[in-house]
Design an enzyme around this catalytic site. Structure first.
Site, short mmCIF file in Angstrom:
data_model
loop_
_atom_site.label_atom_id
_atom_site.label_comp_id
_atom_site.label_asym_id
_atom_site.label_seq_id
_atom_site.Cartn_x
_atom_site.Cartn_y
_atom_site.Cartn_z
N THR A 192 0.82 -1.21 0.00
CA THR A 192 0.00 0.00 0.00
C THR A 192 0.85 1.27 0.00
O THR A 192 1.97 1.27 0.53
CB THR A 192 -0.91 0.01 1.25
N TYR A 226 -1.55 0.02 10.38
CA TYR A 226 -1.86 -0.66 9.11
C TYR A 226 -0.66 -0.56 8.15
O TYR A 226 -0.17 -1.56 7.62
CB TYR A 226 -3.12 -0.05 8.48
#
Ligand code: UDP
Length: 329
Positions: A121, A145
């Site tokens: 990501t 995350y």
């Protein structure tokens, strides 16, 4: 299942991006084996190969499924991906995203499976210093995350050196849109993503969309993101899989369109596509939102020949809208 086809284990194949990858795999002549715990995934999204229910933390179950299907590679989508929740409950994210990936990699090592494609990501970059962001940009995530995804990227480098597992990490920018045939699309519960929430406001399912801050240092004051069509992400996975046949190492590529759109621009485009009034309210900034995230995907274009098909925001929202109206789930 056609026994002559090459089988690919797809963790999280019942999820939004994983299910689009399964469709692309089947179109490219592979059999996707979905491995999903169905916490966020949907059985209806598994249409192109078998579904094996299981958790990535469950070594015994992984071992059983891999023994049955003998996949030649693994695409690893299964992960928790709510940034806000990761701040509140980091243990959940490190356990699932890091320990889960580690468990999977160890089972792969034991079965001598040496090709791994990882959903990473742009959140691994943290607050960017330069724009557009290239793969060489420093990686200092600002939430658990992003940290969990970066840790797996690091594990992949070590697993390559120690065990010869070759990998490609794809760092997605903002995945959006839906399969152009409306066979699958985005459905999260809870939904937190901008475009599906806007479409809910268009249909009246929600009264309005809240814009998280209009006082950023951007031309219209709202956050800018690089939206990339989920089918273009899926296509990159096939290119990555084919590349791993000849490419050694553990490397990473950005996946973005290289164009940024503000929240207000996304809402305006959605108004044109849907021909609906979309009521808005200005809300507070959301914690952890960088003002602008735009990716430089030159490397994957040059090295893998990736070319996005849905590179304009209108076609991304059109496919999302078609899916939004057709879905019966
Ligand atoms: N956003 C917003 N209202 C919402 C949901 C999102 O203004 O109800 C904004 C969010 O602040 C970000 C952009 O839309 O700037 C995209 O958010 P999303 O959650 O879709 O993806 P993220 O960028 O967090 O991966």
């Amino acid at each position: 299942m056609n026994s002559n086809q090459k089988r690919i284990l797809v963790t999280g194949g019942a999820g939004y991006i994983g299910s689009h990858a399964c469709k692309a795999l089947a179109a490219a002549g592979y059999t996707p084996i979905t491995y999903d715990n169905l916490v966020y995934g949907h059985p209806w999204a598994v249409k192109w190969g078998p579904l094996e229910k299981g958790d990535i933390l469950d070594r015994t179950r992984l071992d059983e499924v891999i023994t049955t299907y003998r996949p030649e590679a693994v695409m690893h989508f299964a992960a928790y991906a709510y940034v806000g929740e990761s701040v509140e409950n980091p243990g959940k994210y490190y356990r699932n995203n890091v320990t889960g990936a580690l468990t999977l990699l160890e089972v792969m090592r034991d079965h001598r499976i040496d090709k791994f494609i990882f959903s990473s990501t742009c959140a691994t970059y943290g607050v960017p210093k330069e724009m557009p962001i290239s793969e060489d940009h420093s990686q200092f995530p600002i939430n658990p995350y992003g940290n969990s995804k970066l840790m797996v990227e690091q594990i992949l480098k070590d697993f390559h050196l120690a065990h010869g597992i070759r990998s490609i990490s794809l760092r997605y920018f903002n995945a959006a849109g839906a399969d152009a045939d409306s066979e699958i699309g985005e459905k999260h519960d809870p939904e937190t993503h901008l475009i599906p929430l806007i479409l809910d406001a268009a249909t009246g399912k929600r009264s309005h969309i809240t814009i998280f801050g209009d006082d950023y240092d951007t031309p219209d004051g709202t956050c800018i993101r690089d939206y990339i069509h989920v089918t273009d992400i899926a296509a990159a996975h096939i290119l990555a899989l084919e590349k791993l046949g000849s490419q050694d190492g553990a490397c990473a590529y950005n996946l973005g369109n290289g164009k940024g759109f503000s929240v207000k621009e996304v809402i305006d485009t959605a108004r044109k596509v849907t021909e609906c009034d979309i009521p808005t309210q200005i809300g507070l900034r959301r914690a952890g939102d960088p003002p602008r995230l735009v990716g430089d995907s030159t490397r994957i274009r040059n090295e893998l020949g990736w070319e996005p098909v849905f590179s304009d925001l209108t076609s991304i929202i059109e496919t999302a809208w078609k899916w939004h109206n057709n879905r019966d789930t």
